[in-house]
Design a protein around this motif. Sequence first.
Motif, mmCIF file in Angstrom:
data_model
loop_
_atom_site.group_PDB
_atom_site.id
_atom_site.type_symbol
_atom_site.label_atom_id
_atom_site.label_comp_id
_atom_site.label_asym_id
_atom_site.label_seq_id
_atom_site.Cartn_x
_atom_site.Cartn_y
_atom_site.Cartn_z
ATOM 1 N N THR A 17 25.689 -84.501 11.579
ATOM 2 C CA THR A 17 27.035 -85.046 11.825
ATOM 3 C C THR A 17 28.195 -84.258 12.094
ATOM 4 O O THR A 17 29.174 -84.653 12.841
ATOM 5 C CB THR A 17 27.199 -85.732 10.478
ATOM 6 N N LYS A 18 28.164 -82.942 11.685
ATOM 7 C CA LYS A 18 29.375 -81.934 11.583
ATOM 8 C C LYS A 18 29.462 -81.156 13.133
ATOM 9 O O LYS A 18 30.308 -80.800 13.393
ATOM 10 C CB LYS A 18 29.643 -80.978 10.554
ATOM 11 N N THR A 19 28.109 -80.954 13.657
ATOM 12 C CA THR A 19 28.203 -79.914 14.739
ATOM 13 C C THR A 19 28.197 -80.764 16.078
ATOM 14 O O THR A 19 27.566 -81.934 16.382
ATOM 15 C CB THR A 19 27.104 -79.344 14.852
ATOM 16 N N ARG A 20 28.491 -79.960 17.112
ATOM 17 C CA ARG A 20 28.456 -80.536 18.575
ATOM 18 C C ARG A 20 28.278 -79.115 19.517
ATOM 19 O O ARG A 20 28.244 -78.080 18.974
ATOM 20 C CB ARG A 20 29.731 -81.530 18.790
ATOM 21 N N LEU A 21 28.142 -79.646 20.767
ATOM 22 C CA LEU A 21 28.034 -78.572 21.559
ATOM 23 C C LEU A 21 29.557 -78.178 22.260
ATOM 24 O O LEU A 21 30.354 -79.192 22.515
ATOM 25 C CB LEU A 21 27.128 -78.601 22.673
ATOM 26 N N CYS A 22 29.939 -77.053 22.081
ATOM 27 C CA CYS A 22 31.391 -76.456 22.938
ATOM 28 C C CYS A 22 31.024 -77.078 24.263
ATOM 29 O O CYS A 22 30.255 -76.612 24.949
ATOM 30 C CB CYS A 22 31.311 -75.137 22.715
ATOM 31 N N PRO A 23 32.182 -77.801 24.613
ATOM 32 C CA PRO A 23 32.362 -78.110 26.102
ATOM 33 C C PRO A 23 32.467 -77.049 26.855
ATOM 34 O O PRO A 23 32.321 -77.214 28.232
ATOM 35 C CB PRO A 23 33.630 -79.065 26.082
ATOM 36 N N ILE A 24 32.867 -75.887 26.515
ATOM 37 C CA ILE A 24 32.651 -74.820 27.640
ATOM 38 C C ILE A 24 31.469 -74.051 27.581
ATOM 39 O O ILE A 24 30.948 -74.060 28.756
ATOM 40 C CB ILE A 24 34.049 -73.681 27.402
ATOM 41 N N CYS A 25 31.219 -73.610 26.460
ATOM 42 C CA CYS A 25 30.156 -72.731 26.597
ATOM 43 C C CYS A 25 28.894 -73.405 26.105
ATOM 44 O O CYS A 25 27.587 -72.495 26.230
ATOM 45 C CB CYS A 25 30.179 -71.160 25.792
ATOM 46 N N PHE A 26 28.818 -74.488 25.497
ATOM 47 C CA PHE A 26 27.584 -75.042 24.985
ATOM 48 C C PHE A 26 27.025 -74.464 23.977
ATOM 49 O O PHE A 26 25.816 -74.891 23.612
ATOM 50 C CB PHE A 26 26.609 -75.576 26.160
ATOM 51 N N ASN A 27 27.406 -73.598 23.179
ATOM 52 C CA ASN A 27 27.172 -73.117 21.920
ATOM 53 C C ASN A 27 27.295 -74.184 20.916
ATOM 54 O O ASN A 27 28.114 -74.890 21.201
ATOM 55 C CB ASN A 27 27.762 -71.956 21.571
ATOM 56 N N ILE A 28 26.714 -74.162 19.621
ATOM 57 C CA ILE A 28 26.588 -74.989 18.670
ATOM 58 C C ILE A 28 28.113 -74.795 17.926
ATOM 59 O O ILE A 28 28.443 -73.755 17.729
ATOM 60 C CB ILE A 28 25.692 -75.012 17.481
ATOM 61 N N THR A 29 29.109 -75.879 17.642
ATOM 62 C CA THR A 29 30.122 -75.487 17.221
ATOM 63 C C THR A 29 30.746 -76.817 16.265
ATOM 64 O O THR A 29 30.083 -77.934 16.469
ATOM 65 C CB THR A 29 31.424 -75.182 18.137
ATOM 66 N N GLU A 30 31.643 -76.605 15.513
ATOM 67 C CA GLU A 30 32.163 -77.852 14.550
ATOM 68 C C GLU A 30 33.562 -78.195 15.132
ATOM 69 O O GLU A 30 34.078 -79.178 15.128
ATOM 70 C CB GLU A 30 32.307 -77.498 12.872
#
Lengths: 202, 202
Positions: free
Chosen positions: B54-67
Amino acid sequence: MSKAIPASVTRLIEAFAQLPGVGNKTASRLTYFLLRAPDRVSENLAQAILELKTKTRLCPICFNITEEEPCALCADPTRDASQVMVVEEPLDVLAMERTGSFNGRYHVLHGVISPREGIGPDQLKIRELIKRVQTDGIAELILALNANLEGDATAAYIRGELEAASLRPRLTRLARGLPNGADLEYADAVTLTRALQGRQAW
Amino acid sequence: MSKAIPASVTRLIEAFAQLPGVGNKTASRLTYFLLRAPDRVSENLAQAILELKTKTRLCPICFNITEEEPCALCADPTRDASQVMVVEEPLDVLAMERTGSFNGRYHVLHGVISPREGIGPDQLKIRELIKRVQTDGIAELILALNANLEGDATAAYIRGELEAASLRPRLTRLARGLPNGADLEYADAVTLTRALQGRQAW
């Protein structure tokens, strides 16, 4: 490192790393697997973890893990109640049931005496075992403890307690010897000595 | 077996066994560990699993996992935006960040081209990488893919796409050679060949 990992990821890695045999690398792998897996995989795992504690308890007779009281094994009238196998852990019950060779009942101690880890007889289900022998007409106790120092010490303690209570069920232990498929050449000296001492007429 | 294990225990064993590298025996061990552990250990683990998604998504720039969007690494103005390291998995970002030797940005492909597993370029973040090179003024792309067939194929594909789009950033790859502490005598032939081909003036 904190910048490369969001807090919720770090938290799950740390939670996984608390499990036995799971180091930091494995914990990371499991976490990133769940990140990629469909939501229902995580949800199912989380749900199963929560239900494990709320739905299960210890059987009041044999102290195996159960959802009903008494457990299915204690409630099964086709199993021989006069023969009780004493094991350390619920997993040992599982291992023995897989063999299909035992049709008696169990008694789970939930550990062994281990001064090194501060575990004495009072933390185990030994008193309950003695009481069971006193009241349930048990003819044979099979001490199926691990083949190591703690297992031996615990077996000796149980024998002492039975004698102190003037209880005399037949006491047996699992055989020591060569494991199935073993190569004599590679067997350790203790195993080989035990196999020789326990040799059987053929 | 079903009699020896309650349904909620079986369910968690099966859920654990779906994790990579966790077989049935390990799954049983983990489950029985949680049975014995304090409630908060299970609750914390379950909660962490649920929050991960629920808290994480992919960074829209580098696609690493992020909050957060963008991720902390992409948002960090002290990191060199002209140097982008292309990796397969978020875990690779973690590994590289641990070294402290890289101060550029990342691009996570989320896999490699693998016809055997039915993974083509369209399932990876390759199109997004090309677009990033087109718009973000990237001077160097470091292709830090695994040193295997799939890694090589993916690197070759990326080079082809860059050429097709007439993009000419500096393209580099991680060095191949002897791992730190390696014994020449035990190095495999491919590693040794690569180490020789990549020998450096000293």
